[in-house]
Design a protein around this motif. Sequence first.
Motif, PDB file in Angstrom:
ATOM      1  N   SER A   1      64.946 -82.703  29.884  1.00 22.20           N
ATOM      2  CA  SER A   1      65.892 -83.342  30.797  1.00 22.20           C
ATOM      3  C   SER A   1      65.254 -84.566  31.422  1.00 22.20           C
ATOM      4  O   SER A   1      64.031 -84.732  31.423  1.00 22.20           O
ATOM      5  CB  SER A   1      66.332 -82.359  31.891  1.00 22.20           C
ATOM      6  N   SER A   2      66.076 -85.442  31.954  1.00 15.00           N
ATOM      7  CA  SER A   2      65.602 -86.626  32.660  1.00 15.00           C
ATOM      8  C   SER A   2      66.429 -86.814  33.915  1.00 15.00           C
ATOM      9  O   SER A   2      67.571 -86.361  33.998  1.00 15.00           O
ATOM     10  CB  SER A   2      65.704 -87.865  31.765  1.00 15.00           C
ATOM     11  N   LYS A   3      65.831 -87.477  34.884  1.00 16.42           N
ATOM     12  CA  LYS A   3      66.501 -87.677  36.167  1.00 16.42           C
ATOM     13  C   LYS A   3      66.262 -89.098  36.640  1.00 16.42           C
ATOM     14  O   LYS A   3      65.121 -89.560  36.704  1.00 16.42           O
ATOM     15  CB  LYS A   3      65.970 -86.681  37.213  1.00 16.42           C
ATOM     16  N   ASP A   4      67.337 -89.802  36.960  1.00 20.66           N
ATOM     17  CA  ASP A   4      67.228 -91.154  37.492  1.00 20.66           C
ATOM     18  C   ASP A   4      66.788 -91.088  38.950  1.00 20.66           C
ATOM     19  O   ASP A   4      67.429 -90.409  39.765  1.00 20.66           O
ATOM     20  CB  ASP A   4      68.566 -91.886  37.388  1.00 20.66           C
ATOM     21  N   ILE A   5      65.726 -91.806  39.277  1.00 20.73           N
ATOM     22  CA  ILE A   5      65.207 -91.831  40.644  1.00 20.73           C
ATOM     23  C   ILE A   5      65.766 -93.038  41.386  1.00 20.73           C
ATOM     24  O   ILE A   5      66.350 -92.918  42.457  1.00 20.73           O
ATOM     25  CB  ILE A   5      63.672 -91.858  40.651  1.00 20.73           C
ATOM     26  N   CYS A   6      65.552 -94.245  40.821  1.00 20.13           N
ATOM     27  CA  CYS A   6      66.098 -95.491  41.387  1.00 20.13           C
ATOM     28  C   CYS A   6      65.719 -95.674  42.854  1.00 20.13           C
ATOM     29  O   CYS A   6      66.533 -96.115  43.671  1.00 20.13           O
ATOM     30  CB  CYS A   6      67.613 -95.537  41.220  1.00 20.13           C
ATOM     31  N   HIS A   7      64.498 -95.295  43.188  1.00 20.91           N
ATOM     32  CA  HIS A   7      64.000 -95.439  44.555  1.00 20.91           C
ATOM     33  C   HIS A   7      62.480 -95.446  44.498  1.00 20.91           C
ATOM     34  O   HIS A   7      61.875 -94.742  43.681  1.00 20.91           O
ATOM     35  CB  HIS A   7      64.497 -94.286  45.432  1.00 20.91           C
ATOM     36  N   SER A   8      61.862 -96.233  45.344  1.00 22.21           N
ATOM     37  CA  SER A   8      60.405 -96.217  45.405  1.00 22.21           C
ATOM     38  C   SER A   8      59.920 -94.808  45.706  1.00 22.21           C
ATOM     39  O   SER A   8      60.470 -94.120  46.566  1.00 22.21           O
ATOM     40  CB  SER A   8      59.908 -97.193  46.481  1.00 22.21           C
ATOM     41  N   LEU A   9      58.877 -94.394  44.996  1.00 22.98           N
ATOM     42  CA  LEU A   9      58.381 -93.036  45.176  1.00 22.98           C
ATOM     43  C   LEU A   9      57.746 -92.886  46.551  1.00 22.98           C
ATOM     44  O   LEU A   9      56.988 -93.737  47.011  1.00 22.98           O
ATOM     45  CB  LEU A   9      57.364 -92.693  44.095  1.00 22.98           C
ATOM     46  N   THR A  10      58.068 -91.797  47.212  1.00 22.44           N
ATOM     47  CA  THR A  10      57.507 -91.426  48.503  1.00 22.44           C
ATOM     48  C   THR A  10      56.720 -90.134  48.325  1.00 22.44           C
ATOM     49  O   THR A  10      56.826 -89.468  47.288  1.00 22.44           O
ATOM     50  CB  THR A  10      58.619 -91.234  49.537  1.00 22.44           C
ATOM     51  N   PRO A  11      55.912 -89.735  49.312  1.00 24.49           N
ATOM     52  CA  PRO A  11      55.161 -88.481  49.169  1.00 24.49           C
ATOM     53  C   PRO A  11      56.039 -87.280  48.855  1.00 24.49           C
ATOM     54  O   PRO A  11      55.686 -86.452  48.007  1.00 24.49           O
ATOM     55  CB  PRO A  11      54.466 -88.339  50.527  1.00 24.49           C
ATOM     56  N   CYS A  12      57.200 -87.175  49.491  1.00 24.17           N
ATOM     57  CA  CYS A  12      58.072 -86.018  49.252  1.00 24.17           C
ATOM     58  C   CYS A  12      58.692 -86.078  47.862  1.00 24.17           C
ATOM     59  O   CYS A  12      58.779 -85.057  47.166  1.00 24.17           O
ATOM     60  CB  CYS A  12      59.158 -85.948  50.321  1.00 24.17           C
ATOM     61  N   ILE A  13      59.143 -87.264  47.446  1.00 25.02           N
ATOM     62  CA  ILE A  13      59.732 -87.393  46.108  1.00 25.02           C
ATOM     63  C   ILE A  13      58.687 -87.093  45.043  1.00 25.02           C
ATOM     64  O   ILE A  13      58.960 -86.391  44.058  1.00 25.02           O
ATOM     65  CB  ILE A  13      60.324 -88.796  45.917  1.00 25.02           C
ATOM     66  N   ALA A  14      57.467 -87.611  45.226  1.00 25.53           N
ATOM     67  CA  ALA A  14      56.408 -87.390  44.239  1.00 25.53           C
ATOM     68  C   ALA A  14      56.074 -85.906  44.107  1.00 25.53           C
ATOM     69  O   ALA A  14      55.982 -85.369  42.994  1.00 25.53           O
ATOM     70  CB  ALA A  14      55.166 -88.190  44.632  1.00 25.53           C
ATOM     71  N   GLN A  15      55.901 -85.217  45.234  1.00 27.11           N
ATOM     72  CA  GLN A  15      55.563 -83.793  45.179  1.00 27.11           C
ATOM     73  C   GLN A  15      56.732 -82.969  44.642  1.00 27.11           C
ATOM     74  O   GLN A  15      56.528 -81.966  43.944  1.00 27.11           O
ATOM     75  CB  GLN A  15      55.158 -83.298  46.571  1.00 27.11           C
ATOM     76  N   GLU A  16      57.948 -83.386  44.932  1.00 32.10           N
ATOM     77  CA  GLU A  16      59.117 -82.687  44.393  1.00 32.10           C
ATOM     78  C   GLU A  16      59.175 -82.810  42.870  1.00 32.10           C
ATOM     79  O   GLU A  16      59.481 -81.837  42.168  1.00 32.10           O
ATOM     80  CB  GLU A  16      60.387 -83.249  45.019  1.00 32.10           C
ATOM     81  N   LEU A  17      58.849 -83.998  42.352  1.00 32.31           N
ATOM     82  CA  LEU A  17      58.848 -84.190  40.907  1.00 32.31           C
ATOM     83  C   LEU A  17      57.724 -83.403  40.241  1.00 32.31           C
ATOM     84  O   LEU A  17      57.893 -82.856  39.148  1.00 32.31           O
ATOM     85  CB  LEU A  17      58.706 -85.680  40.580  1.00 32.31           C
ATOM     86  N   ILE A  18      56.570 -83.334  40.883  1.00 34.43           N
ATOM     87  CA  ILE A  18      55.484 -82.516  40.346  1.00 34.43           C
ATOM     88  C   ILE A  18      55.896 -81.051  40.317  1.00 34.43           C
ATOM     89  O   ILE A  18      55.618 -80.322  39.357  1.00 34.43           O
ATOM     90  CB  ILE A  18      54.197 -82.716  41.172  1.00 34.43           C
ATOM     91  N   GLY A  19      56.594 -80.608  41.369  1.00 31.74           N
ATOM     92  CA  GLY A  19      57.115 -79.245  41.372  1.00 31.74           C
ATOM     93  C   GLY A  19      58.129 -79.012  40.269  1.00 31.74           C
ATOM     94  O   GLY A  19      58.188 -77.927  39.677  1.00 31.74           O
ATOM     95  N   ARG A  20      58.924 -80.056  39.959  1.00 29.78           N
ATOM     96  CA  ARG A  20      59.883 -79.939  38.854  1.00 29.78           C
ATOM     97  C   ARG A  20      59.146 -79.760  37.527  1.00 29.78           C
ATOM     98  O   ARG A  20      59.574 -78.981  36.667  1.00 29.78           O
ATOM     99  CB  ARG A  20      60.776 -81.180  38.811  1.00 29.78           C
ATOM    100  N   MET A  21      58.039 -80.482  37.344  1.00 28.03           N
ATOM    101  CA  MET A  21      57.255 -80.329  36.121  1.00 28.03           C
ATOM    102  C   MET A  21      56.730 -78.906  35.988  1.00 28.03           C
ATOM    103  O   MET A  21      56.766 -78.313  34.899  1.00 28.03           O
ATOM    104  CB  MET A  21      56.085 -81.326  36.106  1.00 28.03           C
ATOM    105  N   GLU A  22      56.235 -78.340  37.078  1.00 24.30           N
ATOM    106  CA  GLU A  22      55.747 -76.967  37.043  1.00 24.30           C
ATOM    107  C   GLU A  22      56.884 -75.997  36.721  1.00 24.30           C
ATOM    108  O   GLU A  22      56.726 -75.067  35.925  1.00 24.30           O
ATOM    109  CB  GLU A  22      55.118 -76.598  38.390  1.00 24.30           C
TER     110      GLU A  22
ATOM    111  N   SER B   1      67.943-101.658  32.934  1.00 24.16           N
ATOM    112  CA  SER B   1      67.950-100.918  31.685  1.00 24.16           C
ATOM    113  C   SER B   1      68.708 -99.608  31.808  1.00 24.16           C
ATOM    114  O   SER B   1      69.085 -99.015  30.807  1.00 24.16           O
ATOM    115  CB  SER B   1      66.519-100.642  31.234  1.00 24.16           C
ATOM    116  N   PHE B   2      68.930 -99.136  33.042  1.00 28.03           N
ATOM    117  CA  PHE B   2      69.559 -97.839  33.250  1.00 28.03           C
ATOM    118  C   PHE B   2      70.980 -97.936  33.801  1.00 28.03           C
ATOM    119  O   PHE B   2      71.801 -97.061  33.564  1.00 28.03           O
ATOM    120  CB  PHE B   2      68.726 -96.986  34.213  1.00 28.03           C
ATOM    121  N   ALA B   3      71.266 -98.985  34.560  1.00 30.76           N
ATOM    122  CA  ALA B   3      72.563 -99.070  35.221  1.00 30.76           C
ATOM    123  C   ALA B   3      73.680 -99.261  34.203  1.00 30.76           C
ATOM    124  O   ALA B   3      73.589-100.116  33.316  1.00 30.76           O
ATOM    125  CB  ALA B   3      72.570-100.209  36.240  1.00 30.76           C
ATOM    126  N   ASP B   4      74.734 -98.474  34.329  1.00 29.03           N
ATOM    127  CA  ASP B   4      75.906 -98.593  33.469  1.00 29.03           C
ATOM    128  C   ASP B   4      77.106 -99.176  34.202  1.00 29.03           C
ATOM    129  O   ASP B   4      78.152 -99.373  33.596  1.00 29.03           O
ATOM    130  CB  ASP B   4      76.303 -97.215  32.911  1.00 29.03           C
TER     131      ASP B   4
END
Length: 680
Positions: A213-234, A600-603
């Motif tokens: 799966s893939s998820k569009d972020i479209c926002h500068s990464l913040t500490p919470c977003i980064a840790q949430e994505l790492i949790g998604r990988m796990e 490249s992502f916006a439709d």
Amino acid sequence: MSEICRSSLSLGSGEVAMLQAGAPAAESLALHPRTLNELLQACHCNSSTIFGDEGIRVSGLVDVAANTQHGDLLLLEFASFEAAHDNSLPEVIQEAVTQGVSAIGVMVEPAEYTDKVFSSLRALFEVSNFSDFGLQAVVALSDSSSSLTSLASRLAKQFYSPAKRVTKLIGIVGGEEYDVRTAAWFLFKLLEASKGAARTGLISDRRSMAAFSSKDICHSLTPCIAQELIGRMEGTGVEMCVVEVVPGTKAFDAVEFDFVVDLGETADELNGGTQRQTCLGAAGAVVCPEGSVAEMPQDPVATYSLEDVSVEAEQDPELSALTKSEIINRLSDLGLEALPKGAAKADLLAMLQECLPPLEERPDNGDLQPLLPGSANCLRGRILPINHMKHVELQLQGMDLECNAKVTLLKETSCAAVAALCAAGQFLRQEDPEANMQQLAAALETVKPPPGTFEVFTNESLPDSTIILHEAASPRHVMQALQVLKSSMSQAASPRVTAVFGCDGEVSRGDRAKYGWALASCDKLMLTSASPRGEPPMQILEDVLDAVRQQREWLKLDKALNVFVVADRTDAIKQAALWNTSQAKNGEPLTEVTIVFGSSFADIRDAADHNGEVRTWLCNDHKIIRDSLELAAGLHASSLERKRVPWPVSPLRKSKLPGRSLHWSYAVEVTPDGQVKEQL
């Protein structure tokens, strides 16, 4: 679309076997809901309750108000509240409360952790009743530890990280932002080709990949977003994840990488240097440039290098000293009488250089000096001379590899691909010492550029025509992209760049002016719209155009700049494609290239309809560019005068030609026998 699943039809045999054996299903990003008080105590932070109860349970941790939902704890800096006055909440807080956030944590610097601050916060939140929206607690937070990582990073890591991390994190640091994105994308695709999509992931502020799966972020990464994505990988069972650590980000100061790929010093060492050194210091293993070994805090496990032997276009110093009238006389002596009216000196000089014989012939690849041999832990590469921009040809040697590879990249970004190949080989060797580097090199040739970062578009019928799609988030990125293109066209005596640019509506006019200043250095400019929203498109274009004119006057640029204004984005891109086609000449170095600044992502795009109501319209830059090249190829093979726009539409002709608008290229025709044809 916020999430897109990878096609199961492209699964390899290993992925199919894994699914049949029962691949781990995606889990909730948070391990378990926990109380606010437990979370604060685990991170050793001071807290003072403004109102509510710290014993409430939270199910999510965010630091972007727009991402909040019911059950979340929202972390905000105290500076976000300084705009509050007259007992009213700032808009960002009101938005989070309306969306049902359960708790708000106001992070206060230790020096500001005073009763005066608490009193102002109490006055701010006690004026309204938030029980109807679900807000249950507001606390003031201050860091009581001596840790160098931020409080938000430690809270996010404590909330999202499992007790034992299984996913191996590979960080890409240093260099420019486009280097980081290119190296991360190529490394991710090489690992995916070797281990399969089920075991690989990518963390990016544009689009992140987690298994299938893939998820569009479209926002500068913040500490919470980064840790949430790492949790998604796990949670999805990803074994290896590539992370883009773009210069200036502070989202990964609490992340310990298992493997770090260093791309060298960044231009913005003030913002990007500290994060780079932090990642390198805490890395389990490091891959770095061959010339940067002495700067590394530890011995690297592998190194790489790349040399450029592509011939720079040489100019006769005597020609450069000629005046404009002398150049015209030289052209007349060569039999060129019909010169363009109002042509600039640089254009006339380029015409003269094309007519004169070259100073020296370009060396063949066989005349080059042998590439210095690599070693088992050192990969060396060389850029071979070519006359186009469809790809670069790399000569690779080292790490049990000796071959040439054609990679779809610009010359200036090819070093990132060499770094990715070196890192992929070394990383895979940790599991399998007999990892096949030949297969990785073959896979390297199949990888396309990262989405939105100098994507190369070509057409087989137009071998010398190239369009670049690049996403620029700031005026600095626009100026940088123009410089990269001209540097990648160094074989041409007078490289020219055509830029297609559109600015969003309902933004600061000062920001538009900065984009105009950055565009002043291009050779031809096509101004168009992006997402004008409720603002008249021509007003936006006039603001940018005025800034371009002022900047060129301030820089005292003598060379004329051709500026074309086409409000319709589709028409603008297609017209630029036709320009690019008319400049191509077989067998000669490419002298002109078109770059489209888009997404490249916006439709979709937001623009007003004929009634003035803002609506969402389908608009995909990828499809428009591909349609443009196909249209240009068809017209290139015909006798139609391509410079005449709009083209007339004759009812007597069997083949249709575009009229004033080119949007009809999206039309679908169904024949009487049921076949579907897409018109161009």
